[in-house]
Design a protein around this motif. Structure first.
Motif, short mmCIF file in Angstrom:
data_model
loop_
_atom_site.label_atom_id
_atom_site.label_comp_id
_atom_site.label_asym_id
_atom_site.label_seq_id
_atom_site.Cartn_x
_atom_site.Cartn_y
_atom_site.Cartn_z
N ILE A 435 48.90 91.51 65.47
CA ILE A 435 50.29 91.75 65.05
C ILE A 435 50.97 90.42 64.72
O ILE A 435 51.67 90.29 63.71
CB ILE A 435 51.05 92.51 66.15
CG1 ILE A 435 50.49 93.94 66.27
CG2 ILE A 435 52.54 92.55 65.84
CD1 ILE A 435 51.04 94.72 67.44
N GLN A 473 52.61 98.45 65.54
CA GLN A 473 53.55 98.52 66.67
C GLN A 473 53.40 99.85 67.40
O GLN A 473 53.36 99.90 68.63
CB GLN A 473 54.97 98.35 66.16
CG GLN A 473 56.04 98.46 67.24
CD GLN A 473 56.04 97.24 68.16
OE1 GLN A 473 56.32 96.14 67.69
NE2 GLN A 473 55.76 97.44 69.43
N GLY A 498 58.68 95.50 71.82
CA GLY A 498 58.47 94.87 70.52
C GLY A 498 59.72 94.16 70.07
O GLY A 498 60.82 94.68 70.22
N ILE A 503 55.50 90.45 69.54
CA ILE A 503 55.53 91.31 70.72
C ILE A 503 55.38 90.43 71.95
O ILE A 503 54.45 89.63 72.04
CB ILE A 503 54.43 92.37 70.66
CG1 ILE A 503 54.70 93.31 69.49
CG2 ILE A 503 54.34 93.14 71.96
CD1 ILE A 503 53.72 94.42 69.38
#
Length: 514
Positions: A435, A473, A498, A503
């Protein structure tokens, strides 16, 4: 285009002043800017609007034989040619699949496709002649219509010669230049035979158009581009080919994700080949000239193409046409949870493949901006490649792919085993870094786009990045929640957090106070 507000609506149209500035700059360094537009197919962006509903043959093809069509086309031609010095114009007319098969058939009845095409060409040619412009067109539809086959195979079929079909209708105007485009083959003799077929149509001096593979990918695929250009240029320069005019094309299909500057080595190769009598271009000469002219390391740029250089089954590849993979593109955008393409690469160690590429490219990009010692092992300190900074894009992409490939498999194993702690470990050590890496790629791609392009079109890519970020997410939140619901766990109630910048680390994996 004056009076046509829905032509190019919100697609970043150029003003007369901008086109004039481009032409003036090009002229100052000896370059002729030739307008290349569409006058038959590829007009879906315009025809989608209700204002032009009456001009549709199909969703992509404009309705020929209609007076209103030629009034609009004359507007386009006069507008685009006015600010430019060139007295040439490329009017497109490629891939006009279904011409005469839509509203044309309802209005004028069923007619032979080649006859419709040639009639339309004559009408547009007359407009250009009135403006003092010499016309060139892509030649593919002459072959496809003669074969009654819309597939590109009909264009490249060596046995398909449309001379007989053209003999039944009024021929193409003698001063129209046919441009034979072929980006797919690696054997010179294939190009040579098709060049001769263009002469059979009455075009004594056909153009040859090759391609730098920038479309449907995020970095130009250099190895195949060089190989196909070698074949086309060898055929064009041969005594049999005798082609005087050659163009190298770059395209932006599927969102224009690619940095066009990644095609610079292909441009250099085409120049070295086309402007000399060489039949082979020495690799060391290419390396030296790319470094001197462009400021990049050719070896490093070729290495960047390895993001798509995945081993393929040679038994399933045809010598006639070998299409290069764009694996990095679909691996980037495929849904991370479903990962529906993963069976195709299950047997490949893509994690090692992409990790090695990422480490190398990001090191090269960093060393290009360093003022001290070279960061690349074995490279002399005196060698500087400032253009290698652009390798950051494929480097960041490779890092994302190294984390995303095989992700689903790594999650499925502990999930099926009921090992929630191991599942959470994979989520935190693999999905979380993914991410964060994807966010860094998005931010760099955004800055690069706005440096070299107008903002129009970026919304398409940003929706892709945004969709991917949202899916990852959700994937993170659901897997963490599932992992922490194990009966008897001391962490019964927790929540994945998040934030916009990434994150935050989950509390379950933070070092515990003594």
């Amino acid at each position: 285009v004056e009076g046509e507000p829905f032509f190019g609506y919100l697609r970043g149209s150029y003003t007369q002043e901008e086109l004039r500035a481009i032409d003036n700059y090009a002229f100052s360094v000896g370059i002729e800017v030739v307008p290349c537009i569409q006058t038959l197919g590829h007009l879906g962006q315009m025809l989608q609007w209700p204002r032009y509903a009456g001009l549709r043959d199909t969703n992509e093809v404009i309705l020929s034989r209609l007076p209103e069509t030629y009034a609009l086309l004359e507007k386009l031609i006069t507008t685009v040619s006015a600010p430019l010095r060139s007295k040439r114009i490329h009017i497109g007319m490629d891939e006009a699949y279904g011409v005469g098969e839509g509203r044309f058939r309802s209005m004028f009845g069923a007619q032979e496709g080649t006859a419709i095409f040639v009639e339309h060409l004559a009408r547009v040619h007359a407009i250009c002649a009135k403006c003092g412009l010499r016309v060139m067109i892509w030649s593919d539809m002459l072959f496809c219509l003669a074969a009654k086959n819309n597939a590109l195979y009909a264009y490249y079929d060596q046995s398909n010669n449309p001379a007989a079909a053209l003999s039944k209708v009024k021929g193409i105007p003698p001063d129209v230049d046919l441009v034979f485009w072929d980006y797919y083959h690696t054997a010179p003799e294939i190009y040579a035979r098709k060049i001769q077929q263009h002469r059979d149509l009455g075009c004594d001096s056909p153009w040859m158009a090759s391609g730098a593979w920038t479309w449907s990918r995020l970095w130009c695929y250099l190895p195949f581009s060089l190989e196909s250009n070698r074949a086309s240029l060898t055929a064009a320069k041969s005594p049999q080919g005798r082609v005087a005019s050659f163009m190298l094309t770059i395209w932006g299909d599927e969102g224009n994700e690619c940095d066009f500057f990644s095609a610079l080595p292909v441009m250099l190769y085409a120049g070295n080949h086309a402007y000399t009598d060489r039949t082979e271009i020495d690799p060391e000469f290419m390396e030296n000239t790319f470094s001197a002219i462009c400021g990049g390391s050719l070896g490093d740029w070729m290495n960047a193409s390895r993001i798509d250089d995945i081993p393929q089954d040679a038994d399933h590849m045809e010598a006639r046409s070998q299409l290069p993979s764009n694996m990095s593109k679909w691996l980037l955008w495929e849904d991370p949870m479903l990962s529906f393409m993963s069976p195709q690469y299950a047997a490949l160690d893509l994690e090692t493949h992409y990790t090695q590429i990422a480490d190398r490219l990001l090191e090269c990009a960093l060393s290009s901006t360093n003022t001290g010692r070279s960061a690349v092992p074995g490279r002399p300190n005196s060698v500087r490649y400032p253009l290698n900074r652009l390798l950051r894009m494929p480097g960041l992409l490779a890092r994302v792919l190294s984390l995303k490939c095989h992700l689903r498999d790594k999650l499925v194993t502990p999930y099926r085993a009921g090992d929630r702690a191991a599942l959470l470990q994979v989520v935190e050590t693999r999905l979380r870094p993914l991410i964060e890496a994807q966010r860094e790629l998005w931010l760099y791609h955004r800055s690069r786009w706005h440096r070299i392009y107008k903002p129009f079109g970026w919304e398409t890519l940003e929706l892709r990045y945004g969709g991917l970020a949202a899916r990852m997410q959700t994937m993170y939140d659901r897997l963490v929640a599932y992992s922490l619901q194990q009966p008897g766990s001391t962490l019964r109630r927790s929540r994945a957090i998040g934030v916009a910048a990434g994150i935050s680390r989950h509390p379950a994996l933070l070092p515990q106070r003594s």
